[in-house]
Enzyme design. Sequence first.
Site, PDB file in Angstrom:
ATOM      1  N   THR A  12      38.768  42.292  43.993  1.00 52.79           N
ATOM      2  CA  THR A  12      39.886  42.272  44.940  1.00 52.79           C
ATOM      3  C   THR A  12      39.405  42.177  46.384  1.00 52.79           C
ATOM      4  OG1 THR A  12      41.395  43.395  43.461  1.00 52.79           O
ATOM      5  CG2 THR A  12      41.797  43.720  45.787  1.00 52.79           C
ATOM      6  N   SER A  54      36.417  41.470  37.952  1.00 52.12           N
ATOM      7  CA  SER A  54      35.420  42.168  37.131  1.00 52.12           C
ATOM      8  C   SER A  54      35.810  42.169  35.655  1.00 52.12           C
ATOM      9  CB  SER A  54      35.148  43.578  37.648  1.00 52.12           C
ATOM     10  OG  SER A  54      36.296  44.390  37.604  1.00 52.12           O
ATOM     11  N   THR A  87      37.048  46.490  41.230  1.00 50.53           N
ATOM     12  CA  THR A  87      37.093  47.931  40.964  1.00 50.53           C
ATOM     13  C   THR A  87      37.258  48.262  39.479  1.00 50.53           C
ATOM     14  OG1 THR A  87      39.476  47.997  41.340  1.00 50.53           O
ATOM     15  CG2 THR A  87      38.054  48.440  43.240  1.00 50.53           C
ATOM     16  N   ASP A  88      37.778  47.289  38.695  1.00 44.81           N
ATOM     17  CA  ASP A  88      38.118  47.610  37.301  1.00 44.81           C
ATOM     18  C   ASP A  88      36.903  48.036  36.472  1.00 44.81           C
ATOM     19  OD1 ASP A  88      40.736  47.026  37.893  1.00 44.81           O
ATOM     20  OD2 ASP A  88      40.702  45.019  37.020  1.00 44.81           O
TER      21      ASP A  88
HETATM   22  N1  ASP Z   1      41.087  42.789  39.523  1.00 43.65           N
HETATM   23  C1  ASP Z   1      40.113  43.388  40.336  1.00 43.65           C
HETATM   24  C2  ASP Z   1      38.748  43.392  39.709  1.00 43.65           C
HETATM   25  O1  ASP Z   1      38.086  42.396  39.824  1.00 43.65           O
HETATM   26  C3  ASP Z   1      40.510  44.726  40.725  1.00 43.65           C
HETATM   27  C4  ASP Z   1      39.820  45.151  41.956  1.00 43.65           C
HETATM   28  O2  ASP Z   1      38.815  44.637  42.362  1.00 43.65           O
HETATM   29  O3  ASP Z   1      40.329  46.094  42.548  1.00 43.65           O
HETATM   30  O4  ASP Z   1      38.317  44.362  39.135  1.00 43.65           O
END
Ligand code: ASP
Length: 314
Positions: A12, A54, A87-88
């Site tokens: 993100t 991710s 973050t995932d």
């Molecule tokens: N969808 C995102 C990811 O790549 C979520 C994030 O980065 O907060 O994990």
Amino acid sequence: MKRIIILTTGGTIAMTHTDTAGGAVPMLDGADFLQAIPPDLADVRVEEFCNLPSAHFTLDHLWNLARRVAALVARDDVDGVVITHGTDTLEESAYLCDLTIDTRKPIVFTGAMRVASDAGYDGIANLIAAIRVAACDDARNKGVLVVFNDEIHAARDVTKTHTTALETFLSPEWGPLGRVYADRIIFARQPTSREFIPTTRLEPNVHLLKIAVGMSEGLLEYLVDVVGARGVVLETLGGGRVPPWWLPTIERAIKNGTTIVITSRAGAGRTVDRYGYAGAYRDLARLGCRFADGLNGPKARVRLMVTLGAGVEF
Ligand code: ASP
């Protein structure tokens, strides 16, 4: 000035809304990050590893990322590395680096909960905080760190706890190691435990099951009999309890050479030998299960992939 490499992987923090995609997609590259960083923070260079959500990471991405970070911190002209990451699954990448990279140099993961086109995008604030931590002498020899929302967490302890909140990364059992203030960085405590497990590979055939009330053991049977799993992590009830009808399958799995690792679905805390009823901790210990000592399920799986890859006991 400290020499810091930003290794970008997507997530993100690198996303912005586009009408063509109808949602946020990875768009920002290293140059976008560089132009937003104050020049007096550190001598910052950027390297692009990938630009993915991710959820698209394979185990090859995970492994190659850890090896690239290891190669960067081994260089004399690098004082620290910051990794921008979705973050995932950030906690799994950070913990893999923590387990498999032997260095005193700071390695800091960060990301964002809001995309660059959102009001209040948190990406640059998190990135600047992460660079400041990576350039800080007190961050040396603390293991891999996760910096989010001005908090500094140990990779072993931290987990994503909320789907959208900016303060999603918490260390439920022990709390953060420290905090990033405008004028200084303060570490209030040391990491609780650190370990280095050298390995040349990850064992990929390792799985994670969460147990819920009254659930059948059929998925574990499938993993053992059909998938031929080398390892299975069970997120068990409370401090390490399973429904008693799971015990014969667990016993058979271990006899067949599948490593079974016990962790808790509770979200924090160790597994403990406390009860005498069927399916409790001591039955699992008697059958030869291993215990994950406070690691959550996804991180216990990373440690099991590492230990099986290295040919050492969990
Ligand atoms: N969808 C995102 C990811 O790549 C979520 C994030 O980065 O907060 O994990």
